[in-house]
Design a protein around this motif. Sequence first.
Motif, short mmCIF file in Angstrom:
data_model
loop_
_atom_site.label_atom_id
_atom_site.label_comp_id
_atom_site.label_asym_id
_atom_site.label_seq_id
_atom_site.Cartn_x
_atom_site.Cartn_y
_atom_site.Cartn_z
N THR A 137 35.86 62.04 -67.59
CA THR A 137 36.45 62.99 -68.54
C THR A 137 37.53 63.84 -67.90
N LEU A 138 37.25 64.40 -66.73
CA LEU A 138 38.18 65.35 -66.11
C LEU A 138 39.12 64.73 -65.11
N GLY A 139 38.85 63.48 -64.71
CA GLY A 139 39.73 62.82 -63.75
C GLY A 139 39.63 63.38 -62.35
N ILE A 140 38.46 63.90 -61.99
CA ILE A 140 38.25 64.43 -60.64
C ILE A 140 37.22 63.57 -59.91
N ASP A 141 37.17 63.72 -58.62
CA ASP A 141 36.15 63.02 -57.82
C ASP A 141 34.83 63.76 -57.99
N ALA A 142 33.80 63.07 -58.47
CA ALA A 142 32.49 63.68 -58.68
C ALA A 142 31.41 62.68 -58.29
N SER A 143 30.34 63.19 -57.67
CA SER A 143 29.28 62.30 -57.20
C SER A 143 28.00 63.07 -56.96
N GLY A 144 26.92 62.35 -56.70
CA GLY A 144 25.66 62.96 -56.31
C GLY A 144 25.63 63.23 -54.83
N ALA A 145 24.79 64.18 -54.41
CA ALA A 145 24.60 64.50 -52.99
C ALA A 145 23.11 64.43 -52.70
N PRO A 146 22.60 63.28 -52.24
CA PRO A 146 21.15 63.11 -52.09
C PRO A 146 20.58 63.81 -50.86
N PHE A 147 19.39 64.40 -51.04
CA PHE A 147 18.57 64.93 -49.94
C PHE A 147 17.34 64.04 -49.83
N VAL A 148 16.80 63.93 -48.64
CA VAL A 148 15.71 62.98 -48.43
C VAL A 148 14.46 63.33 -49.24
N ASP A 149 14.19 64.63 -49.42
CA ASP A 149 13.01 65.02 -50.19
C ASP A 149 13.21 66.41 -50.79
N PHE A 150 12.25 66.80 -51.62
CA PHE A 150 12.35 68.06 -52.35
C PHE A 150 12.36 69.25 -51.40
N ALA A 151 11.51 69.20 -50.36
CA ALA A 151 11.41 70.32 -49.43
C ALA A 151 12.74 70.58 -48.74
N SER A 152 13.43 69.53 -48.33
CA SER A 152 14.70 69.73 -47.61
C SER A 152 15.78 70.28 -48.55
N LEU A 153 15.78 69.83 -49.79
CA LEU A 153 16.71 70.40 -50.76
C LEU A 153 16.43 71.87 -51.00
N ARG A 154 15.14 72.20 -51.23
CA ARG A 154 14.79 73.57 -51.51
C ARG A 154 15.06 74.50 -50.33
N THR A 155 14.95 73.99 -49.13
CA THR A 155 15.23 74.83 -47.96
C THR A 155 16.67 75.31 -47.99
N GLU A 156 17.60 74.42 -48.28
CA GLU A 156 19.01 74.82 -48.31
C GLU A 156 19.31 75.72 -49.51
N VAL A 157 18.67 75.44 -50.64
CA VAL A 157 18.87 76.30 -51.80
C VAL A 157 18.33 77.70 -51.53
N THR A 158 17.12 77.77 -50.98
CA THR A 158 16.49 79.06 -50.71
C THR A 158 17.26 79.86 -49.67
N ASN A 159 17.76 79.18 -48.64
CA ASN A 159 18.50 79.85 -47.57
C ASN A 159 19.95 80.13 -47.94
N ARG A 160 20.34 79.69 -49.13
CA ARG A 160 21.72 79.88 -49.62
C ARG A 160 22.75 79.22 -48.68
N THR A 161 22.35 78.09 -48.10
CA THR A 161 23.26 77.33 -47.23
C THR A 161 23.81 76.09 -47.92
N ILE A 162 23.38 75.83 -49.14
CA ILE A 162 23.85 74.64 -49.85
C ILE A 162 25.30 74.83 -50.26
N THR A 163 26.08 73.78 -50.18
CA THR A 163 27.54 73.88 -50.40
C THR A 163 27.99 73.09 -51.63
N THR A 164 27.06 72.71 -52.49
CA THR A 164 27.38 71.98 -53.71
C THR A 164 26.57 72.57 -54.86
N ALA A 165 26.86 72.08 -56.05
CA ALA A 165 25.94 72.33 -57.16
C ALA A 165 24.63 71.59 -56.86
#
Length: 540
Positions: free
Chosen positions: A408-436
């Motif tokens: 739709t927007l003509g931009i580069d967009a993709s998923g950013a996989p984390f190995v498991d829920f705990a590792s994703l939540r660690t970055e979200v909780t620590n506010r170190t995540i750099t993506t949506a």
Amino acid sequence: MKRSKIALASVALAGIGALALAGCASGGSDEPTSTGGDAGAIIKVNGSEPENPLFPANTNETGGGKIVDSIYAGLAYYDGEGNIVNDVADSITVDDANTITVKLKEGQKFSNDEAVTADSFIKAWNYGALKSNAQKNASWFSDIEGYSEETDSELTGLTKVDDTTFTIKLSNPVAADFVQRLGYSAYYPLPEVAFEDPTAFGENPIGNGPYKLASEGAWQHDVEINLVKNDAYTGGREAKNGGLDIVFYANLDGAYADLQSGNLDVLDAIPTSAQATFESDLGERAVNQPAAIFQSFTIPESLAHFSGEEGQLRREALSLAIDRDAITKTIFNGTRTPASDFSSPVIGGWSDSLEGADVLKYNQDKAKELWAEADKISPWSGTFQIAYNSDGGHQAWVDATTNSIKNTLGIDASGAPFVDFASLRTEVTNRTITTAFRTGWQADYPGLYNFLAPLYGTGASSNDGDYSNPEFDKLLASGAAADSVDAATADYEKAQEILLKDLPAIPLWYSNVNGGYADTVQNVVFGWNSVPLYYQITKG
């Protein structure tokens, strides 16, 4: 759109009066259909590695929540239909808009034989509320007098009357809604040993619920946790089986294969690969029913291009660029429904006609127009990504969503996989995540307030995007203090209309609970919030 609604035990305060919630046996759809089976049989179910040690006030995700809810009992619990039922409490009385009196049942004990008393609740709640303890559910105590985000302040609103009685004095007139919250895990009691070494206790917790750890070290990290029936528990959730083995699967495909082969008894999520076939595969053992689950993704305001006017334009453009109808049909085979608000159709107060809800409808031309307006403020650069945990079956919808955005927007967009829920939540909780990143909500209690305050209230426990809007906060407070359900709903609708403008999260769809069970078990019922009622399952 057809509206499906679960029966709720709403508590509305009219003027100044007294209302008591008396304990009763739950009825309806969560009653066992038979009483046979081996009372000592262990039920094998799926789960995920908890994010944190198993401390109630520090558990606000589903992996840990399943376990905490199984090993602890609070003042009340929610039955299969979402009704609030007294558990440890004998009565919960709303004295006035700011005051609640709790009377405990006599003879309640933790699994180490320690008595459950008023102090068990008062000390646990104070521990959860203190800033220095950094508990994720601290904001659940914010309406109690004495709570402070800034200092280690005791909850002065908690007063012990005697060993089985205490009062709750609230700083805001929200007693009726507060009673509805009391089945949530943040309000569970703790034994004295919990405060001696909280970290060690969280690894081997001692609770007062229907189950207890099978032994010290029963939690094998990233593998499973083993629970057995707690004979000290005598409440309405008394286990009809001998215990639970909760297996932490790396992916849902493996769990589904185990279910089909009889190596797993109950599965509460179906992998994408089986969405089209699971109902025919499992027949009457397939589960596909509405649940209080909302799914979204969150874009932190800290990310470049997503603050201020530019950020608002880009959030709206991204939302309009997502073809929710196509994704729910092709990826989920109709087991999801495109969102029209920030709550769930099974919750009283849900709406499909809020002002501003058009932002949730696919509109390519409008999306491109808004993205171009944002580019005039600051030209877009880089890649738009949505982070997700690979162990949760999310890749297909994330890929479909980012492809819709890209096309739709003509931009580069993709998923950013984390190995498991705990590792994703660690970055979200620590506010170190750099993506949506993917977000969602499985309701803690059956109320509209629960879909709004914990996620978007300023400083709230699950406000992962650090959203703050004073007008939204005011409407939340007004709704919680309303003297009728209708008045509260009106305030919450206005609050949601603010969210539809600000889009702190991008609503995607509502989830049915899709699951199933093997022919090894009976009396399997999935509750209003998608979690099986483990305690009533029988086997053999």
